[in-house]
Design a protein around this motif. Structure first.
Motif, PDB file in Angstrom:
ATOM      1  N   ALA A 290      40.432   3.693 -11.838  1.00 22.44           N
ATOM      2  CA  ALA A 290      40.274   4.468 -10.609  1.00 22.44           C
ATOM      3  C   ALA A 290      39.182   5.520 -10.723  1.00 22.44           C
ATOM      4  O   ALA A 290      38.977   6.290  -9.780  1.00 22.44           O
ATOM      5  N   LEU A 291      38.445   5.541 -11.840  1.00 20.91           N
ATOM      6  CA  LEU A 291      37.470   6.601 -12.080  1.00 20.91           C
ATOM      7  C   LEU A 291      36.419   6.733 -10.977  1.00 20.91           C
ATOM      8  O   LEU A 291      36.098   7.859 -10.565  1.00 20.91           O
ATOM      9  N   PRO A 292      35.843   5.632 -10.464  1.00 23.97           N
ATOM     10  CA  PRO A 292      34.885   5.798  -9.353  1.00 23.97           C
ATOM     11  C   PRO A 292      35.501   6.507  -8.155  1.00 23.97           C
ATOM     12  O   PRO A 292      34.878   7.384  -7.552  1.00 23.97           O
ATOM     13  N   GLY A 293      36.737   6.135  -7.797  1.00 22.90           N
ATOM     14  CA  GLY A 293      37.409   6.802  -6.691  1.00 22.90           C
ATOM     15  C   GLY A 293      37.744   8.246  -6.994  1.00 22.90           C
ATOM     16  O   GLY A 293      37.670   9.110  -6.108  1.00 22.90           O
ATOM     17  N   LEU A 294      38.100   8.525  -8.234  1.00 18.17           N
ATOM     18  CA  LEU A 294      38.397   9.912  -8.623  1.00 18.17           C
ATOM     19  C   LEU A 294      37.152  10.786  -8.542  1.00 18.17           C
ATOM     20  O   LEU A 294      37.215  11.934  -8.089  1.00 18.17           O
TER      21      LEU A 294
ATOM     22  N   GLN B  63      26.573  15.579  -2.725  1.00 19.21           N
ATOM     23  CA  GLN B  63      26.928  14.223  -2.325  1.00 19.21           C
ATOM     24  C   GLN B  63      26.107  13.183  -3.076  1.00 19.21           C
ATOM     25  O   GLN B  63      26.623  12.163  -3.543  1.00 19.21           O
ATOM     26  N   LEU B  64      24.812  13.452  -3.218  1.00 16.86           N
ATOM     27  CA  LEU B  64      23.943  12.531  -3.936  1.00 16.86           C
ATOM     28  C   LEU B  64      24.352  12.410  -5.396  1.00 16.86           C
ATOM     29  O   LEU B  64      24.466  11.302  -5.935  1.00 16.86           O
ATOM     30  N   ALA B  65      24.590  13.546  -6.044  1.00 19.85           N
ATOM     31  CA  ALA B  65      24.992  13.524  -7.454  1.00 19.85           C
ATOM     32  C   ALA B  65      26.329  12.828  -7.634  1.00 19.85           C
ATOM     33  O   ALA B  65      26.509  12.032  -8.568  1.00 19.85           O
ATOM     34  N   GLY B  66      27.278  13.103  -6.738  1.00 20.59           N
ATOM     35  CA  GLY B  66      28.588  12.462  -6.830  1.00 20.59           C
ATOM     36  C   GLY B  66      28.512  10.967  -6.631  1.00 20.59           C
ATOM     37  O   GLY B  66      29.169  10.195  -7.355  1.00 20.59           O
ATOM     38  N   ASP B  67      27.707  10.520  -5.665  1.00 20.33           N
ATOM     39  CA  ASP B  67      27.558   9.080  -5.424  1.00 20.33           C
ATOM     40  C   ASP B  67      26.921   8.374  -6.619  1.00 20.33           C
ATOM     41  O   ASP B  67      27.352   7.284  -7.019  1.00 20.33           O
ATOM     42  N   LEU B  68      25.896   8.986  -7.178  1.00 21.37           N
ATOM     43  CA  LEU B  68      25.234   8.386  -8.344  1.00 21.37           C
ATOM     44  C   LEU B  68      26.176   8.303  -9.536  1.00 21.37           C
ATOM     45  O   LEU B  68      26.207   7.288 -10.255  1.00 21.37           O
ATOM     46  N   LEU B  69      26.955   9.348  -9.748  1.00 18.23           N
ATOM     47  CA  LEU B  69      27.889   9.359 -10.871  1.00 18.23           C
ATOM     48  C   LEU B  69      28.990   8.321 -10.674  1.00 18.23           C
ATOM     49  O   LEU B  69      29.374   7.624 -11.622  1.00 18.23           O
TER      50      LEU B  69
END
Length: 227
Positions: free
Chosen positions: A151-155, A213-219
């Motif tokens: 679930a890491l991407p969703g977290l 938002q950009l950093a979170g999406d990339l991560l």
């Protein structure tokens, strides 16, 4: 004021106070997000584990925790911040400033992130959970080796959503002495009718949200093995 300098250059609110205010906003967002993840992650896992039909089904515990979380999410931030002034003063020694605001931001963000954690864990494929259970894994091993990694991407996406929401909350906190860009926009842009100060604060807040938002999406994409 010289003719070759922009008008905002001679505005002390922009030239002197804007960047410290941005720093306070970023500090509030970073600390509140970190504390929300530290507390909200296990709380969200607890909600998932005790839900109906889940691994450690306990409907009474789930109803109690779920009710507390829903109550925390339903209180408007500005009201919650005022109500928590005594607690913030006890924790930080002051009812004003960005440090005191972090307390209120954290309390408001914990239930918000906990629900996002619960939703992310529900997206984990049931087949993977059953396979690990058949191998004799206990609940802790299941959480650590399957649920959280899968679930890491969703977290991470949930943490991004939480951080973005906290940026807007920091702006509201400026109305009651919370510091940051919100306080600068209110004290100069609204109360002193300095439109350029208001615009500068808005631009920086929008930039903060976009970069988060950009950093979170990339991560989130970097840890998503499904892609």
């Amino acid at each position: 004021m010289t003719a070759d300098r922009p008008l905002w250059f001679d505005n002390p609110a922009i030239r002197i106070e804007l960047w410290p205010a941005l720093g306070e906003t970023l500090l509030m967002t970073v600390f509140a997000t970190a504390f929300a993840i530290i507390v909200g992650l296990p709380l969200g896992v607890w909600l998932y584990m005790t839900a109906k039909g889940s691994l450690t089904d306990n409907r009474m515990v789930y109803r109690i925790v779920s009710t507390v979380v829903d109550i925390g999410r339903s209180i408007p931030f500005i009201i919650l911040m005022i109500a928590l002034i005594p607690f913030a003063r006890f924790v930080t020694g002051s009812a004003l400033g960005w440090q005191a605001t972090v307390v209120s931001l954290t309390v408001s963000a914990i239930p918000f992130y906990a629900r996002l954690v619960e939703a992310a864990l529900r997206e984990v494929a049931a087949g993977k959970i059953e396979a690990v259970q058949m191998m004799g894994a206990d609940s802790w091993q299941l959480i650590r080796q399957v649920l959280v990694p899968e679930a890491l991407p969703g977290l991470l996406s949930g943490a991004t959503v939480t951080a973005v929401a906290l940026v807007s909350y920091t702006a509201m906190a400026g109305a009651v002495g919370g510091g940051g860009l919100g306080a600068l926009a209110i004290s100069y842009g609204y109360q002193r009718y300095q439109t350029d100060t208001m615009i500068a604060c808005i631009v920086l807040l929008v930039a903060c949200v976009a970069l988060l938002q950009l950093a979170g999406d990339l991560l989130a994409r970097s840890v998503d093995h499904r892609q």
